[in-house]
Design a protein around this motif. Structure first.
Motif, PDB file in Angstrom:
ATOM      1  N   ASP A 180       0.833  -1.210   0.000  1.00 28.74           N
ATOM      2  CA  ASP A 180       0.000   0.000   0.000  1.00 28.74           C
ATOM      3  C   ASP A 180       0.865   1.256   0.000  1.00 28.74           C
ATOM      4  OD1 ASP A 180      -2.379  -1.374  -0.059  1.00 28.74           O
ATOM      5  OD2 ASP A 180      -2.748  -1.231   2.096  1.00 28.74           O
ATOM      6  N   ALA A 181       1.939   1.236   0.809  1.00 30.44           N
ATOM      7  CA  ALA A 181       2.812   2.420   0.876  1.00 30.44           C
ATOM      8  C   ALA A 181       3.442   2.717  -0.479  1.00 30.44           C
ATOM      9  CB  ALA A 181       3.898   2.206   1.928  1.00 30.44           C
ATOM     10  N   LEU A 182       3.822   1.675  -1.203  1.00 33.46           N
ATOM     11  CA  LEU A 182       4.494   1.866  -2.483  1.00 33.46           C
ATOM     12  C   LEU A 182       3.530   2.154  -3.621  1.00 33.46           C
ATOM     13  CD1 LEU A 182       7.175  -0.988  -2.314  1.00 33.46           C
ATOM     14  CD2 LEU A 182       7.539   1.454  -1.949  1.00 33.46           C
ATOM     15  N   ARG A 183       2.379   1.462  -3.621  1.00 33.33           N
ATOM     16  CA  ARG A 183       1.483   1.528  -4.778  1.00 33.33           C
ATOM     17  C   ARG A 183       0.193   2.308  -4.528  1.00 33.33           C
ATOM     18  NH1 ARG A 183       3.473  -3.875  -4.952  1.00 33.33           N
ATOM     19  NH2 ARG A 183       4.720  -4.271  -6.833  1.00 33.33           N
ATOM     20  N   HIS A 184      -0.227   2.367  -3.252  1.00 33.61           N
ATOM     21  CA  HIS A 184      -1.490   3.033  -2.934  1.00 33.61           C
ATOM     22  C   HIS A 184      -1.314   3.918  -1.702  1.00 33.61           C
ATOM     23  CE1 HIS A 184      -3.109  -0.005  -5.653  1.00 33.61           C
ATOM     24  NE2 HIS A 184      -2.577  -0.941  -4.886  1.00 33.61           N
ATOM     25  N   PRO A 185      -0.437   4.913  -1.771  1.00 35.36           N
ATOM     26  CA  PRO A 185      -0.168   5.728  -0.575  1.00 35.36           C
ATOM     27  C   PRO A 185      -1.392   6.450  -0.033  1.00 35.36           C
ATOM     28  CG  PRO A 185       0.787   6.721  -2.555  1.00 35.36           C
ATOM     29  CD  PRO A 185       0.356   5.353  -2.933  1.00 35.36           C
ATOM     30  N   VAL A 186      -2.450   6.594  -0.853  1.00 38.55           N
ATOM     31  CA  VAL A 186      -3.670   7.249  -0.371  1.00 38.55           C
ATOM     32  C   VAL A 186      -4.320   6.426   0.737  1.00 38.55           C
ATOM     33  CG1 VAL A 186      -5.223   6.151  -2.031  1.00 38.55           C
ATOM     34  CG2 VAL A 186      -5.758   8.441  -1.153  1.00 38.55           C
ATOM     35  N   LYS A 187      -3.988   5.133   0.829  1.00 39.86           N
ATOM     36  CA  LYS A 187      -4.550   4.266   1.865  1.00 39.86           C
ATOM     37  C   LYS A 187      -3.749   4.300   3.163  1.00 39.86           C
ATOM     38  CE  LYS A 187      -6.310   0.792  -1.434  1.00 39.86           C
ATOM     39  NZ  LYS A 187      -6.267  -0.658  -1.812  1.00 39.86           N
ATOM     40  N   THR A 188      -2.706   5.103   3.225  1.00 43.42           N
ATOM     41  CA  THR A 188      -1.801   5.043   4.366  1.00 43.42           C
ATOM     42  C   THR A 188      -1.934   6.265   5.263  1.00 43.42           C
ATOM     43  OG1 THR A 188       0.038   6.143   3.198  1.00 43.42           O
ATOM     44  CG2 THR A 188      -0.156   3.746   2.938  1.00 43.42           C
ATOM     45  N   PHE A 189      -1.370   6.140   6.461  1.00 40.35           N
ATOM     46  CA  PHE A 189      -1.331   7.234   7.436  1.00 40.35           C
ATOM     47  C   PHE A 189       0.117   7.625   7.692  1.00 40.35           C
ATOM     48  CE2 PHE A 189      -5.377   5.146   8.316  1.00 40.35           C
ATOM     49  CZ  PHE A 189      -6.234   6.228   8.413  1.00 40.35           C
ATOM     50  N   PRO A 191      -2.282  10.868   6.357  1.00 41.40           N
ATOM     51  CA  PRO A 191      -2.751  11.238   5.020  1.00 41.40           C
ATOM     52  C   PRO A 191      -2.029  12.487   4.545  1.00 41.40           C
ATOM     53  CG  PRO A 191      -4.360  11.869   6.683  1.00 41.40           C
ATOM     54  CD  PRO A 191      -3.293  11.111   7.401  1.00 41.40           C
ATOM     55  N   THR A 192      -1.250  12.353   3.489  1.00 42.65           N
ATOM     56  CA  THR A 192      -0.464  13.473   2.973  1.00 42.65           C
ATOM     57  C   THR A 192      -0.640  13.560   1.470  1.00 42.65           C
ATOM     58  OG1 THR A 192       1.191  13.102   4.703  1.00 42.65           O
ATOM     59  CG2 THR A 192       1.838  14.492   2.857  1.00 42.65           C
ATOM     60  N   VAL A 193      -0.997  14.711   0.977  1.00 44.48           N
ATOM     61  CA  VAL A 193      -1.160  14.902  -0.462  1.00 44.48           C
ATOM     62  C   VAL A 193       0.204  14.801  -1.149  1.00 44.48           C
ATOM     63  CG1 VAL A 193      -1.859  16.508  -2.275  1.00 44.48           C
ATOM     64  CG2 VAL A 193      -3.187  16.359  -0.157  1.00 44.48           C
ATOM     65  N   GLY A 194       0.253  14.010  -2.217  1.00 41.30           N
ATOM     66  CA  GLY A 194       1.496  13.879  -2.978  1.00 41.30           C
ATOM     67  C   GLY A 194       2.533  13.000  -2.327  1.00 41.30           C
ATOM     68  N   LYS A 195       2.130  12.164  -1.368  1.00 46.09           N
ATOM     69  CA  LYS A 195       3.088  11.275  -0.702  1.00 46.09           C
ATOM     70  C   LYS A 195       3.739  10.340  -1.729  1.00 46.09           C
ATOM     71  CE  LYS A 195       1.879   9.391   3.233  1.00 46.09           C
ATOM     72  NZ  LYS A 195       1.310   8.460   4.250  1.00 46.09           N
ATOM     73  N   ASN A 196       5.052  10.210  -1.660  1.00 46.53           N
ATOM     74  CA  ASN A 196       5.804   9.368  -2.586  1.00 46.53           C
ATOM     75  C   ASN A 196       6.796   8.531  -1.783  1.00 46.53           C
ATOM     76  OD1 ASN A 196       6.971   8.214  -4.833  1.00 46.53           O
ATOM     77  ND2 ASN A 196       8.185  10.015  -5.365  1.00 46.53           N
ATOM     78  N   VAL A 197       6.391   7.327  -1.436  1.00 46.75           N
ATOM     79  CA  VAL A 197       7.203   6.467  -0.573  1.00 46.75           C
ATOM     80  C   VAL A 197       8.184   5.672  -1.434  1.00 46.75           C
ATOM     81  CG1 VAL A 197       7.154   4.689   1.201  1.00 46.75           C
ATOM     82  CG2 VAL A 197       5.252   6.324   1.017  1.00 46.75           C
ATOM     83  N   PRO A 198       9.470   5.701  -1.126  1.00 48.80           N
ATOM     84  CA  PRO A 198      10.471   5.101  -2.013  1.00 48.80           C
ATOM     85  C   PRO A 198      10.576   3.579  -1.890  1.00 48.80           C
ATOM     86  CG  PRO A 198      11.552   6.057  -0.112  1.00 48.80           C
ATOM     87  CD  PRO A 198      10.096   6.419   0.008  1.00 48.80           C
ATOM     88  N   GLY A 251      10.750  13.167   5.384  1.00 49.27           N
ATOM     89  CA  GLY A 251      10.071  14.315   4.799  1.00 49.27           C
ATOM     90  C   GLY A 251       8.593  14.044   4.545  1.00 49.27           C
ATOM     91  N   GLY A 252       8.004  13.147   5.332  1.00 51.65           N
ATOM     92  CA  GLY A 252       6.576  12.833   5.190  1.00 51.65           C
ATOM     93  C   GLY A 252       6.277  11.681   4.263  1.00 51.65           C
ATOM     94  N   ASN A 253       7.281  11.134   3.592  1.00 51.42           N
ATOM     95  CA  ASN A 253       7.055  10.037   2.652  1.00 51.42           C
ATOM     96  C   ASN A 253       7.226   8.689   3.358  1.00 51.42           C
ATOM     97  OD1 ASN A 253       6.600  11.569   0.174  1.00 51.42           O
ATOM     98  ND2 ASN A 253       8.737  12.206   0.411  1.00 51.42           N
ATOM     99  N   PHE A 254       6.242   8.374   4.209  1.00 49.32           N
ATOM    100  CA  PHE A 254       6.289   7.137   4.981  1.00 49.32           C
ATOM    101  C   PHE A 254       4.876   6.710   5.318  1.00 49.32           C
ATOM    102  CE2 PHE A 254       5.765  10.310   8.246  1.00 49.32           C
ATOM    103  CZ  PHE A 254       4.985   9.690   9.219  1.00 49.32           C
TER     104      PHE A 254
END
Length: 293
Positions: A180-189, A191-198, A251-254
């Motif tokens: 979910d973090a990698l492919r569907h970050p909208v499902k994660t906490f 909630p951050t707009v534009g989240k990009n988890v590496p 930086g919020g990408n988690f």
């Protein structure tokens, strides 16, 4: 192969299968290369014999950093005719790195190994030289238990992969969280707009920063789910706390999520207990994370 005339006159074409195998060691500051030249073939103009054209394979090594040098093989160059290559296609070369004079942390020393090929034709012909060659980066270190055995060697351009499976009941909750973090970050906490988890992470050795990452993840879990004490749940975070992309450094990408405690602890212990050591990873070394069905 062609003459030096302008315009040049072709004398023939030679082709062959060439490959290089490199062997690095967890336990020895040494790297072995097996170089092979096989299945040589040629097509020439009348009067030319490609079996008389010497074929050369040359290795060279350049050292960067560490305040020391490496021990090169006695011969880094082999020149033979077609028949000799057919009879003995393989050549073995060994490079070692005594760590006594190395001055960098973990006694790290890096070297670049370049392999080049050359075919020399008859007098009056321009030789064929492979200008690009094949290049290999090698790192020697004496980092001790933090990287596996006391000393060892790796090819740092290789990116190990930490793989997890959604179909494995022992890790399916951790795998789903990371997927979910990698492919569907909208499902994660959170909630951050534009989240990009590496998916590419880098090992972090500093224990204080690792704990800082865990504490930051725990705060998110508490804010979202409240007190989960007494339940068989753990706060799982991705990227892992043992990476430079961990929660407090991200930086919020988690993502932080409550999952089954046993699942979390089985997966969470793998990087430090097996994965980092198996791949002899030091601080800042990169690896990939992937989730499979």
């Amino acid at each position: 192969m062609a003459t030096k005339d302008r315009p040049p006159k072709p004398l023939g074409t030679m082709w062959f299968d060439e490959w290089q195998l490199g062997f690095a060691y967890d336990g020895d500051r040494r790297v072995d290369f097996v170089s092979s030249l096989e299945n040589i073939q040629a097509s020439t103009v009348p009067g030319q014999d490609a079996r008389t054209w010497p074929i050369r394979v040359n290795y060279s090594a350049t050292v960067s950093g560490g305040g020391a040098d490496i021990v090169r093989p006695a011969a880094q160059d082999r020149t033979d005719l077609w028949g000799a290559w057919d009879a003995r296609p393989q050549t073995v070369l060994t490079y070692t790195s005594p760590d006594g004079a190395v001055t960098t942390p973990f006694k790290k020393l890096s070297a670049a190994i370049l392999v080049r090929f050359e075919v020399t034709g008859p007098p009056g012909a321009d030789p064929y030289i492979d200008e690009r060659g094949a290049a290999f980066r090698v790192r020697f270190d004496s980092a001790g238990r933090i990287a596996g055995k006391t000393r060892g060697t790796v090819f740092p351009d290789h990116r190990p992969t930490f793989a997890m499976s959604l179909g494995n009941p022992d890790e399916d909750e951790s795998a789903r969280h990371i997927d979910d973090a990698l492919r569907h970050p909208v499902k994660t906490f959170p909630p951050t707009v534009g989240k990009n988890v590496p998916a590419e992470l880098h090992r972090l050795i500093d224990p204080a920063l690792q704990e800082q990452n865990r504490v930051a993840a725990g705060k998110v879990c508490t804010e979202v789910w409240g007190d989960w004490g007494g339940q068989r749940l753990d706060c799982d975070e991705y990227p892992f706390a043992s990476t430079k992309e961990g929660v407090s450094l991200s930086g919020g990408n988690f993502s932080a999520r409550l999952i089954d405690r046993d699942d979390n602890q089985r997966v969470g212990s793998r990087p430090g207990s097996t994965f980092y050591g198996e791949h002899r990873m030091l601080d800042g070394d990169a690896f990939l994370v992937t989730v499979v069905p």
